[in-house]
Motif scaffolding. Structure first.
Motif, PDB file in Angstrom:
ATOM      1  N   PRO A  32       0.722  -1.346  -0.173  1.00  0.00           N
ATOM      2  CA  PRO A  32      -0.245   0.150  -0.263  1.00  0.00           C
ATOM      3  C   PRO A  32       0.695   1.358  -0.136  1.00  0.00           C
ATOM      4  N   SER A  33       2.123   1.333   0.105  1.00  0.00           N
ATOM      5  CA  SER A  33       2.775   2.150   0.809  1.00  0.00           C
ATOM      6  C   SER A  33       3.425   2.644  -0.906  1.00  0.00           C
ATOM      7  N   LEU A  34       2.715   2.461  -1.691  1.00  0.00           N
ATOM      8  CA  LEU A  34       2.849   2.324  -2.772  1.00  0.00           C
ATOM      9  C   LEU A  34       2.410   3.129  -3.830  1.00  0.00           C
ATOM     10  N   LEU A  35       1.421   3.453  -3.175  1.00  0.00           N
ATOM     11  CA  LEU A  35       0.214   4.410  -3.807  1.00  0.00           C
ATOM     12  C   LEU A  35       0.591   4.863  -5.042  1.00  0.00           C
ATOM     13  N   HIS A  36       0.149   5.465  -5.363  1.00  0.00           N
ATOM     14  CA  HIS A  36       0.555   6.811  -6.257  1.00  0.00           C
ATOM     15  C   HIS A  36      -0.219   8.382  -5.280  1.00  0.00           C
ATOM     16  N   LEU A  37      -0.834   8.116  -4.091  1.00  0.00           N
ATOM     17  CA  LEU A  37      -1.649   8.795  -3.639  1.00  0.00           C
ATOM     18  C   LEU A  37      -1.089   9.608  -2.484  1.00  0.00           C
ATOM     19  N   LEU A  38       0.506   8.237  -2.366  1.00  0.00           N
ATOM     20  CA  LEU A  38       1.258   9.455  -1.215  1.00  0.00           C
ATOM     21  C   LEU A  38       2.424   9.565  -1.332  1.00  0.00           C
ATOM     22  N   TYR A  39       1.843  10.103  -2.713  1.00  0.00           N
ATOM     23  CA  TYR A  39       4.061  10.825  -3.299  1.00  0.00           C
ATOM     24  C   TYR A  39       3.241  12.008  -4.721  1.00  0.00           C
ATOM     25  N   PHE A  40       4.053  13.053  -4.489  1.00  0.00           N
ATOM     26  CA  PHE A  40       3.352  14.303  -5.617  1.00  0.00           C
ATOM     27  C   PHE A  40       4.192  13.816  -5.901  1.00  0.00           C
ATOM     28  N   PRO A  41       4.715  14.882  -7.814  1.00  0.00           N
ATOM     29  CA  PRO A  41       5.218  15.441  -8.764  1.00  0.00           C
ATOM     30  C   PRO A  41       5.654  16.284  -7.869  1.00  0.00           C
ATOM     31  N   ASP A  42       6.314  16.756  -9.372  1.00  0.00           N
ATOM     32  CA  ASP A  42       7.606  17.407  -9.336  1.00  0.00           C
ATOM     33  C   ASP A  42       6.656  19.066  -9.017  1.00  0.00           C
ATOM     34  N   LYS A  81       4.474  20.154  -5.882  1.00  0.00           N
ATOM     35  CA  LYS A  81       5.258  20.288  -5.099  1.00  0.00           C
ATOM     36  C   LYS A  81       5.493  21.944  -5.265  1.00  0.00           C
ATOM     37  N   PHE A  82       6.016  22.720  -6.424  1.00  0.00           N
ATOM     38  CA  PHE A  82       5.942  24.520  -6.127  1.00  0.00           C
ATOM     39  C   PHE A  82       4.589  24.419  -5.997  1.00  0.00           C
ATOM     40  N   ALA A  83       3.651  23.871  -6.219  1.00  0.00           N
ATOM     41  CA  ALA A  83       2.438  24.831  -6.037  1.00  0.00           C
ATOM     42  C   ALA A  83       2.441  24.888  -4.475  1.00  0.00           C
ATOM     43  N   ILE A  84       2.869  24.082  -3.576  1.00  0.00           N
ATOM     44  CA  ILE A  84       2.888  24.032  -2.357  1.00  0.00           C
ATOM     45  C   ILE A  84       3.668  24.932  -1.852  1.00  0.00           C
ATOM     46  N   ILE A 123       6.105  27.376  -3.229  1.00  0.00           N
ATOM     47  CA  ILE A 123       5.450  28.607  -3.343  1.00  0.00           C
ATOM     48  C   ILE A 123       5.395  29.303  -2.333  1.00  0.00           C
ATOM     49  N   PRO A 124       3.716  29.258  -2.644  1.00  0.00           N
ATOM     50  CA  PRO A 124       2.882  29.946  -1.116  1.00  0.00           C
ATOM     51  C   PRO A 124       3.175  30.302  -0.055  1.00  0.00           C
ATOM     52  N   LEU A 125       4.492  28.952   0.532  1.00  0.00           N
ATOM     53  CA  LEU A 125       5.568  29.306   1.836  1.00  0.00           C
ATOM     54  C   LEU A 125       6.119  29.785   2.019  1.00  0.00           C
ATOM     55  N   PHE A 126       7.554  29.697   1.135  1.00  0.00           N
ATOM     56  CA  PHE A 126       8.476  29.967   0.863  1.00  0.00           C
ATOM     57  C   PHE A 126       8.670  31.022   0.119  1.00  0.00           C
ATOM     58  N   LEU A 127       7.864  31.991  -0.378  1.00  0.00           N
ATOM     59  CA  LEU A 127       8.063  32.778  -1.029  1.00  0.00           C
ATOM     60  C   LEU A 127       7.834  34.267  -0.287  1.00  0.00           C
ATOM     61  N   PRO A 128       7.597  34.368   0.297  1.00  0.00           N
ATOM     62  CA  PRO A 128       6.473  35.588   1.327  1.00  0.00           C
ATOM     63  C   PRO A 128       8.321  35.974   2.190  1.00  0.00           C
ATOM     64  N   MET A 129       8.279  34.720   3.024  1.00  0.00           N
ATOM     65  CA  MET A 129       9.562  35.406   3.231  1.00  0.00           C
ATOM     66  C   MET A 129      10.600  35.294   2.955  1.00  0.00           C
ATOM     67  N   CYS A 130      10.994  34.478   1.952  1.00  0.00           N
ATOM     68  CA  CYS A 130      12.034  34.801   1.065  1.00  0.00           C
ATOM     69  C   CYS A 130      12.527  36.360   0.438  1.00  0.00           C
TER      70      CYS A 130
END
Length: 585
Positions: A534-544, A547-550, A552-559
């Motif tokens: 079950p750990s190999l299910l596609h819902l348990l990882y994210f494409p690149d 990841k950028f969509a997640i 960028i809103p967190l790090f851009l205001p700080m950076c």
């Protein structure tokens, strides 16, 4: 001015400190905590499995009885003759068949066994003297004058791993040893094709890896009738009584299973585990309306309508949710009084003698008519006892080769036997014997030792093919998608599968088919557990891109403020350097 300079200086130091903390501590900490854990996998060994080179070895012992060779020829016996036959299945798969043949003369006790009145008694006596290892064969060569074999029979194959060969007049002892062996070689090859592995069966077992050539399409079609290799099977016997108001049916299914089914399943225990259950279903209909034949005054089911029978019935059977093993269903259907007698007809519009049919990889259904067992004046419901010998004759025929059971049940005086319609559902295979061969019926055990060996050879190769495909496919998937988590459990299962595969291949080369089968089953189980983790299910990882969509809103205001501060500091440093350089000039 001094206070302003101090404040500006303090701001620059704060910006530099924050940037240093973010770059030296924050970024590595974030990288480490969000890193995808990937345990080590033996990719180099998995890549070696892509090119599968199998070698199947069989040990053959040829024993010459008195009167077949001279003392001078006995002294010239070769220690071992090795014969290799290599077949390239495709660019990544090849199979080599190796037969190691040893020659010797019969002992006094073996001569006594070969002097028995019948070949069956001789086969039993030879078995009591010494039991051949699993996967090996012993061929006894008897003189032409021996009355052991009936006229017209040159080769007798018994229930065990022995065969008796009568070479004929051309193979008499007066010829040279080389000519005698050359004369025996074609018959020995035919015996090996019947009792040991054959290329068509092995090629069909490799169907998970390769695309079969047109010459092997028939073997592929036959292999699809049998269940795929599994560590266990569930066998369910169901009695369908659609008219309990008219028929009160009684069947001794427990006794019948112990008498007819269990001996065969005990013989198959090295291959898989079997569990048996039974049930009685009331008001269960076939789902197909039979047609009434007025000329014969009976109801009929045509061959075209049989395909529509299974689905309605299967909905009533239920399923064992606690087990993932394949299920073999055997249904006994007693027609109601309004549609009785009911007979099955084949594509040629002829009645099937067994009144039964089977479905590949599902099971079989038998129609059991009871209208002749009571008259119209009988009080309903009528108590009826099912003839379990007749029923089990049909179900056993659907489990394995029909011809063997035809001989067995005819010897018991039973009727209503099934026609030669199918190979067995469990995968037991018997090659068609050439002319001049006599095969001994395997009796109540339902399976000869050499037939079990054939099944173990093919199951071992099938398990190896399945496990290699699972392991290599999983390795390619994990290599292409680098951010899939590979936990320690998956790595352990993959390593275990690879190790078991290597051991299985080595045991096949050493002619240890029992150990090869055990290791191949372990490899299949480990590879499938890893592939379907079950750990190999596609819902348990994210494409690149996700990841950028997640992030960028967190790090851009700080950076942004940090970068602007660093740019401002860099600009001021450059400005001061230019001012100093101007003053020097």
């Amino acid at each position: 001015m001094a206070t302003t300079e101090v404040e500006r200086r303090r701001g620059q130091l704060a910006a530099l400190s924050i940037a240093a903390v973010v770059i030296l501590i924050g970024v590595p900490l974030w990288w480490r905590t969000t890193e995808t854990y990937r345990a080590w996998l033996p990719f180099s060994q998995i890549n070696e499995l892509t090119n599968l080179q199998l070698q199947l070895s069989a040990e053959v012992e040829v024993v010459f009885a008195r009167g077949t060779v001279t003392p001078e020829q006995q002294k010239k016996f070769p220690l071992t003759l090795t014969k290799d036959d290599e077949h390239v299945i495709d660019g990544n798969t090849a199979v080599r068949y190796r037969y190691e043949t040893r020659f010797r003369t019969a002992t006094i006790m073996e001569e006594d066994a070969l002097s028995r009145p019948s070949a069956a008694e001789a086969d039993l006596s030879l078995h009591l003297l010494s039991e051949s290892p699993c996967g090996s064969l012993v061929i006894y060569v008897i003189p032409e004058s021996s009355p052991l074999l009936p006229p017209g029979v040159d080769v007798y194959i018994g229930k065990r791993r022995t065969a008796v060969l009568r070479p004929g007049a051309a193979g008499h002892a007066g010829r040279s040893l080389d000519k005698v062996l050359s004369h025996l070689e074609p018959r020995i090859t035919q015996i090996l094709q019947v009792m040991s592995f054959s290329h068509s069966d092995i090629a069909a077992a490799l169907s998970d890896r390769v695309r079969l050539s047109p010459t092997n399409k028939r073997s592929k079609a036959d292999s699809m009738r049998a269940f795929k290799s599994s560590p266990g099977y569930e066998i369910t016997f169901s009695l369908l009584n659609p008219d309990p108001k008219s028929h009160r049916l009684h069947w001794d299914i427990e006794g019948a299973v112990q008498s007819y089914i269990q001996p065969m399943l005990s013989k198959l225990s090295p291959v898989a585990n079997f569990s048996i259950d039974s049930q009685i279903l009331y008001y269960a209909m076939l789902g197909v309306n039979p047609r009434f034949d007025s000329s014969h005054r009976k109801y009929t089911l045509s061959a075209d309508s049989l395909a529509h029978v299974i689905n309605p019935v299967e909905a009533r059977l239920g399923s064992n949710a606690a087990s993932s093993n394949p299920v073999l269903n055997f249904l006994l259907y007693v027609p109601d009084a309004h549609h009785s007698p009911l007979h099955i007809r084949d594509h040629r519009k002829q009645e099937v003698p067994s009144n039964a049919f089977h479905s590949p990889r599902w099971g079989g259904i038998m129609v059991y008519n009871v209208n002749d067992e009571y008259g119209p004046e009988a009080e309903l419901p009528v108590d009826l006892n099912i003839d379990m010998a007749r029923v089990m004759g049909v179900f056993l025929a659907q489990l394995r080769w029909v011809a063997t059971y035809l001989r067995f049940f005819l010897s018991k005086g039973m009727t209503h036997l099934p026609p030669c319609v199918a190979r067995l559902l469990l995968g037991v295979q018997s090659a068609t014997p050439p002319q001049g061969f006599l095969l001994e019926p395997c009796g109540s055990a339902g399976l000869a030792d050499w037939e079990l060996d054939r099944l173990m050879w093919t199951r071992s190769v099938e398990n190896i093919a399945t496990a290699t495909m699972s392991v290599t496919s999983l390795a390619q998937l994990l290599d292409q998608i680098g951010n899939i988590v590979i936990n320690d459990n998956i790595a352990q299962q993959v390593s275990s599968a690879v190790a078991s595969l290597q051991l299985a291949v080595a045991e096949l080369e050493s002619a240890n088919v029992a150990f090869a089968l055990q290791y191949s089953k372990e490899a299949t189980l480990a590879s499938e557990r890893a592939f379907f983790d079950p750990s190999l299910l596609h819902l348990l990882y994210f494409p690149d891109d996700q990841k950028f969509a997640i992030y960028i809103p967190l790090f851009l205001p700080m950076c942004v403020p940090i970068l602007l501060s660093l740019l401002k500091i860099l600009s001021e440093v450059r400005k001061r350097r230019r001012e100093k350089q101007t003053k020097k000039e």
